[in-house]
Design an enzyme around this catalytic site. Structure first.
Site, PDB file in Angstrom:
ATOM      1  N   HIS A 120       0.638  -1.433   0.308  1.00 54.73           N
ATOM      2  CA  HIS A 120      -0.005   0.547  -0.191  1.00 54.73           C
ATOM      3  C   HIS A 120       0.896   1.154   0.135  1.00 54.73           C
ATOM      4  CE1 HIS A 120      -3.620  -2.114   1.524  1.00 54.73           C
ATOM      5  NE2 HIS A 120      -3.529  -2.367   0.244  1.00 54.73           N
ATOM      6  N   PRO A 215      -4.833 -12.647  17.625  1.00 58.22           N
ATOM      7  CA  PRO A 215      -5.345 -12.693  18.526  1.00 58.22           C
ATOM      8  C   PRO A 215      -6.869 -12.580  17.767  1.00 58.22           C
ATOM      9  CG  PRO A 215      -4.663 -11.008  18.529  1.00 58.22           C
ATOM     10  CD  PRO A 215      -4.389 -11.234  17.114  1.00 58.22           C
TER      11      PRO A 215
HETATM   12  P1  OAD Z   1      -7.162  -4.014   9.828  1.00 53.06           P
HETATM   13  O1  OAD Z   1      -7.360  -2.977  10.866  1.00 53.06           O
HETATM   14  O2  OAD Z   1      -7.990  -4.209   9.221  1.00 53.06           O
HETATM   15  O3  OAD Z   1      -6.504  -5.542  11.310  1.00 53.06           O
HETATM   16  C1  OAD Z   1      -5.762  -5.569  11.861  1.00 53.06           C
HETATM   17  C2  OAD Z   1      -5.933  -7.475  12.458  1.00 53.06           C
HETATM   18  O4  OAD Z   1      -5.276  -7.468  13.989  1.00 53.06           O
HETATM   19  C3  OAD Z   1      -6.545  -8.119  12.760  1.00 53.06           C
HETATM   20  O5  OAD Z   1      -7.272  -9.426  12.418  1.00 53.06           O
HETATM   21  C4  OAD Z   1      -7.033  -7.610  14.555  1.00 53.06           C
HETATM   22  O6  OAD Z   1      -7.489  -9.201  15.113  1.00 53.06           O
HETATM   23  C5  OAD Z   1      -5.796  -8.384  14.259  1.00 53.06           C
HETATM   24  N1  OAD Z   1      -4.468  -7.633  16.118  1.00 53.06           N
HETATM   25  C6  OAD Z   1      -5.071  -7.271  16.660  1.00 53.06           C
HETATM   26  N2  OAD Z   1      -4.387  -6.932  18.122  1.00 53.06           N
HETATM   27  C7  OAD Z   1      -2.868  -7.847  17.427  1.00 53.06           C
HETATM   28  C8  OAD Z   1      -2.126  -7.935  17.844  1.00 53.06           C
HETATM   29  N3  OAD Z   1      -1.284  -7.439  19.107  1.00 53.06           N
HETATM   30  N4  OAD Z   1      -0.888  -9.071  17.193  1.00 53.06           N
HETATM   31  C9  OAD Z   1      -1.661  -9.137  15.958  1.00 53.06           C
HETATM   32  N5  OAD Z   1      -3.127  -9.253  15.289  1.00 53.06           N
HETATM   33  C10 OAD Z   1      -3.615  -8.347  16.014  1.00 53.06           C
HETATM   34  O7  OAD Z   1      -5.536  -4.165   9.674  1.00 53.06           O
HETATM   35  P2  OAD Z   1      -5.502  -4.871   7.565  1.00 53.06           P
HETATM   36  O8  OAD Z   1      -5.828  -5.903   7.781  1.00 53.06           O
HETATM   37  O9  OAD Z   1      -3.780  -4.137   8.079  1.00 53.06           O
HETATM   38  O10 OAD Z   1      -5.747   0.133   3.459  1.00 53.06           O
HETATM   39  O11 OAD Z   1      -6.120  -3.548   7.088  1.00 53.06           O
HETATM   40  C11 OAD Z   1      -5.733  -3.790   5.805  1.00 53.06           C
HETATM   41  C12 OAD Z   1      -5.878  -2.626   4.874  1.00 53.06           C
HETATM   42  O12 OAD Z   1      -7.170  -2.143   5.212  1.00 53.06           O
HETATM   43  C13 OAD Z   1      -5.217  -1.298   5.359  1.00 53.06           C
HETATM   44  O13 OAD Z   1      -3.536  -1.435   5.034  1.00 53.06           O
HETATM   45  C14 OAD Z   1      -5.251  -0.259   5.249  1.00 53.06           C
HETATM   46  C15 OAD Z   1      -7.093  -0.024   5.717  1.00 53.06           C
HETATM   47  O14 OAD Z   1      -7.813   0.410   5.076  1.00 53.06           O
HETATM   48  C16 OAD Z   1      -5.292   1.766   3.108  1.00 53.06           C
HETATM   49  O15 OAD Z   1      -5.236   1.879   3.643  1.00 53.06           O
HETATM   50  C17 OAD Z   1      -5.768   1.496   1.697  1.00 53.06           C
END
Ligand code: OAD
Length: 248
Positions: A120, A215
């Site tokens: 991204h 998690p």
């Molecule tokens: P999300 O915010 O959608 O998801 C975060 C994930 O991290 C969730 O599945 C949580 O369960 C998990 N999580 C929470 N705490 C954690 C920890 N301590 N260790 C590991 N995992 C944990 O984030 P992304 O999947 O990265 O795009 O979102 C994808 C895209 O959506 C981003 O790149 C951004 C956003 O809109 C753009 O801005 C284009």
């Protein structure tokens, strides 16, 4: 949990080519909030209002003030956590080739990974909407919003807004890496944003083992991923590395 840590250590040790796909969860322990779920950015803001390219084009001042300025303050303070350090150590051990990240925080590179695909884009630099000049974010004067280039054009982050294409090279290389790896670590992503979430599917279809660290369960759990190690990314990566170091 202990059994899954041992299994992951064994799978990583035995693999020929390992790739990782990371999302916002990988950086939570560095103090960067995620997008979805509790405390997520999209709880406070409607992404279509602050993170869509059309909103930025319509009202760059609003998007800079609501989203980008605050993001800069958070990212400026952030340091790699045990997840980033664990992935860097895996590379050092010759057990990880490429990190595909949806994050724009640059923390994988700061931790020491040398092949990082920024799916991204990145927040480390800005580019001018008029003349396309690039400028490091830390050198950008933010005393006036929106910040402007020397030519007078408005600056925007070198990151992907909703409604924009994924940088072609990042997409092409990620598909290649997903096709070639035999283990993919999928860390801290809700796997709801495409086409990033397709990469584990491509890897799976090409015969790779998919290990999720999160998690919570996700759309991939139980279907695309072979197993989920439930827990915070930093803690889990630390445990896997400790197990692998014992096996060396
Ligand atoms: P999300 O915010 O959608 O998801 C975060 C994930 O991290 C969730 O599945 C949580 O369960 C998990 N999580 C929470 N705490 C954690 C920890 N301590 N260790 C590991 N995992 C944990 O984030 P992304 O999947 O990265 O795009 O979102 C994808 C895209 O959506 C981003 O790149 C951004 C956003 O809109 C753009 O801005 C284009």
């Amino acid at each position: 949990m202990d059994d899954l840590i041992k299994k992951a250590a064994k799978d990583l040790t035995g693999a020929k080519m390992v790739a990782a796909l990371t999302g916002a969860g990988a950086s939570i322990e560095s103090g960067i909030p995620p997008f979805r779920g509790k405390g997520g950015l999209w709880e406070k803001f409607d992404p279509m209002e602050v993170a869509h390219i059309d909103s930025f084009l319509q009202d760059p001042v609003k998007v800079w003030n609501l989203l980008i300025k605050g993001m800069k303050d958070v990212l400026d303070q952030a340091q790699p956590n045990d997840c980033h350090k664990g992935l860097a150590r895996l590379e050092e051990l010759g057990r990880l080739q490429t990190v595909i990240t949806q994050n724009i925080d640059g923390l994988h590179q700061l931790a020491g990974n040398t092949d990082v695909i920024e799916f991204h884009g990145t927040f480390a630099s800005q580019r001018c909407m008029e003349c396309n000049a690039h400028m490091e974010t830390r050198r950008v004067d933010m005393s006036e919003i929106p910040p402007r280039c020397h030519c007078g054009g408005i600056l925007r982050p070198n990151a992907v807004f909703f409604g924009e294409m994924i940088p072609q090279e990042a997409l092409w290389r990620s598909r290649q890496v997903a096709t070639d790896c035999d283990v993919m670590l999928v860390i801290g992503t809700s796997a709801v944003v495409q086409p990033a979430a397709l990469m584990p599917v491509v890897a799976k279809e090409s015969g790779a083992k998919i290990i999720e660290i999160n998690p919570e369960s996700t759309l991939l759990t139980g279907d695309i991923s072979d197993y989920l190690i439930k827990g915070p990314a930093g803690e889990v990566m630390k445990d896997i590395l400790a197990q692998m170091e014992k096996m060396l």
